[in-house]
Design a protein around this motif. Structure first.
Motif, PDB file in Angstrom:
ATOM      1  N   ARG A 171     -10.215   9.667 -21.448  1.00 25.42           N
ATOM      2  CA  ARG A 171      -9.979   8.657 -22.283  1.00 25.42           C
ATOM      3  C   ARG A 171      -9.796   9.064 -23.526  1.00 25.42           C
ATOM      4  NH1 ARG A 171     -14.763   6.527 -19.649  1.00 25.42           N
ATOM      5  NH2 ARG A 171     -15.970   7.152 -21.598  1.00 25.42           N
ATOM      6  N   THR A 188      -6.200   8.455 -11.736  1.00 22.10           N
ATOM      7  CA  THR A 188      -5.939   7.285 -12.094  1.00 22.10           C
ATOM      8  C   THR A 188      -6.956   6.103 -11.215  1.00 22.10           C
ATOM      9  OG1 THR A 188      -4.256   7.268 -10.316  1.00 22.10           O
ATOM     10  CG2 THR A 188      -3.598   7.477 -12.534  1.00 22.10           C
ATOM     11  N   PRO A 193      -5.174   4.865 -17.235  1.00 17.46           N
ATOM     12  CA  PRO A 193      -3.516   4.150 -17.161  1.00 17.46           C
ATOM     13  C   PRO A 193      -2.662   5.105 -16.419  1.00 17.46           C
ATOM     14  CG  PRO A 193      -4.495   3.854 -19.094  1.00 17.46           C
ATOM     15  CD  PRO A 193      -5.779   4.633 -18.572  1.00 17.46           C
ATOM     16  N   GLU A 195       0.307   5.408 -16.638  1.00 17.28           N
ATOM     17  CA  GLU A 195       1.341   6.089 -17.610  1.00 17.28           C
ATOM     18  C   GLU A 195       0.878   7.327 -18.414  1.00 17.28           C
ATOM     19  OE1 GLU A 195      -0.275   2.292 -19.301  1.00 17.28           O
ATOM     20  OE2 GLU A 195       0.343   2.897 -17.382  1.00 17.28           O
ATOM     21  N   LYS A 196      -0.432   7.488 -18.546  1.00 17.29           N
ATOM     22  CA  LYS A 196      -0.915   8.689 -19.310  1.00 17.29           C
ATOM     23  C   LYS A 196      -0.973   9.719 -18.669  1.00 17.29           C
ATOM     24  CE  LYS A 196      -5.141   9.018 -21.979  1.00 17.29           C
ATOM     25  NZ  LYS A 196      -6.422   8.501 -22.351  1.00 17.29           N
TER      26      LYS A 196
END
Length: 415
Positions: A171, A188, A193, A195-196
């Motif tokens: 995180r 994920t 997320p 996209e991270k």
């Protein structure tokens, strides 16, 4: 120019997969970035300090234009949960103390996450100095620890604690680089997320791994006398499942044309050497770890390179760094693994793959490869090298990782 801190428990001159951080640091330096490495005193893979080093509270050296800051740790790589934990945690503490002094002026940190405890200094620097970090995941935690068998019968509490810590690190990382699609799926699934999380495969040290012709003098020097050599070169550890290769050698011990060479060191080497001696396997030889400068020539002496992992669900998302190195060197591969690594070998058409730890599967594959014409083996190697250049090269993967670090700095400046 971006000022980058690379936090990694392992670094040159350590061997095997521990050489990957050095490859990354040199690439970032070549791209014009300033790189400061925070690492421990070299002891991987045998858990013993390398010659020329002694434990101190702090040491600095320069390697290839990179400042290398060494923090104290407890050197150990024994197959013991307590001793391995002491090794990991001692580096986390020592590196945090040293990192507060030597990494205060960097713009972004890259954490080489194997083990995950290497993220502790980055978390502290993020909290105190607001320095963002990118996490590069090499092994999935806590799965790696739990499936290793270290904590058999007493790991439920440890697993929950490690998972919470991993989620906390995920995180707080600005972005996460993983080496395989399977790893992205696992991370994920924890609520991070998509996209991270970006897939950024490892690349090999292209100064050391490239196709060369076999050197007859080196072959004589290493005592590889048999016409066909199955070679394993890398960390001789628990997770590589090399017992199955020794068992295959025992099945083929009457074949005077086939030999087995194990090049490297690690916690399982003494055990395997004892087993070979007890079984009087004259077709197996062990060789000390070789310098990077010689690795292309050493790999060229293996008619087939053996790449393996234990048969565990976790390893279906793991791509061992030696796979990229073997592809880059243009050598045919016998893979005893499944998942993402199997898909790479198959897509590259660079060899054959069998079930992990399947002695009969390994034996059958060796016999079929031995029967192939030399030109077909050479073609496998060429296809593997071409696949490496198009998929895993330094220019491709290194650029992706560099952009993640540069973006982390830009995002911080925009806040």
């Amino acid at each position: 120019m971006t000022r980058i801190g690379l936090i990694t428990q392992w670094y040159d001159p350590e061997s095997g997969s521990a050489q990957t951080p050095g490859v990354i640091a040199r690439h970032m330096r070549k791209r014009g970035h300033s790189v400061s490495v925070l690492t421990g005193f070299p002891n991987y893979p045998a858990g013993k300090l390398y010659p020329g080093y002694r434990l101190r509270w702090y040491s600095r050296e320069d390697r290839d234009g990179v400042a290398v800051h060494r923090a104290p740790l407890w050197p150990d790589h024994a197959p013991s949960a307590g001793r391995r934990a002491l090794n990991y945690l001692s580096f986390a503490v020592g590196a945090t103390i040293v990192g507060m002094r030597v990494l205060r002026d960097v713009q972004v940190n890259l954490v080489y996450s194997s083990p995950i405890t290497a993220a502790v200094p980055a978390l502290v620097l993020r909290a105190i100095a607001r320095i963002p970090f990118v996490l590069q995941v090499q092994d999935m935690w806590p799965q790696t620890v739990m499936e290793s068998g270290f904590l058999a019968g007493r790991g439920a509490v440890v697993e929950r604690g490690l998972q919470r810590f991993c989620d906390y690190v995920y995180r707080r990382a600005r972005s996460i680089a993983v080496t395989s699609p399977g790893m992205k799926d696992l991370i994920t699934s924890r609520g991070i997320p998509p996209e991270k999380v970006l897939v950024v495969p490892n690349w090999s040290d292209e100064r050391s791994f490239y196709p060369v012709e076999p050197d007859a003098a080196l072959k004589d020097h290493l005592g590889l006398e048999r016409p066909f050599t199955v070679m394993y070169a890398g960390n001789v550890g628990d997770l590589q499942a090399l017992d199955a290769l020794i068992d295959a050698a025992a099945v083929l011990k009457e074949r005077t044309d086939i030999g087995f060479a194990i090049v490297g060191d690690g916690v399982q080497r003494a055990k395997l050497e004892h087993e070979v001696s007890e079984r009087a396997l004259k077709n197996v030889s062990f060789h000390e770890p070789q310098p990077f400068s010689r690795m292309a020539a050493v790999l060229a002496l293996g008619d087939v390179q053996f790449v393996s992992l234990k048969d565990m669900p976790l390893f279906r998302t793991t791509v061992p760094s030696k796979l990229q190195a073997t592809l880059a060197a243009g050598r045919p591969i016998l893979g005893a693994l499944r998942g993402d690594a199997e898909e790479i070998i198959t897509a590259a058409q660079a060899g054959v793959v069998v079930e992990p730890e399947s002695v009969q599967g390994i034996v059958n594959a060796i016999l079929s490869l031995r029967d192939l014409p030399a030109e077909e083996l050479a073609a496998m190697g060429r296809r593997g090298a071409a696949y490496y250049r198009s998929t895993f090269s330094e220019s491709a993967s290194g650029s992706r990782l560099s952009r993640l670090l540069e973006d982390a700095v830009v995002q911080k400046d925009l806040q």
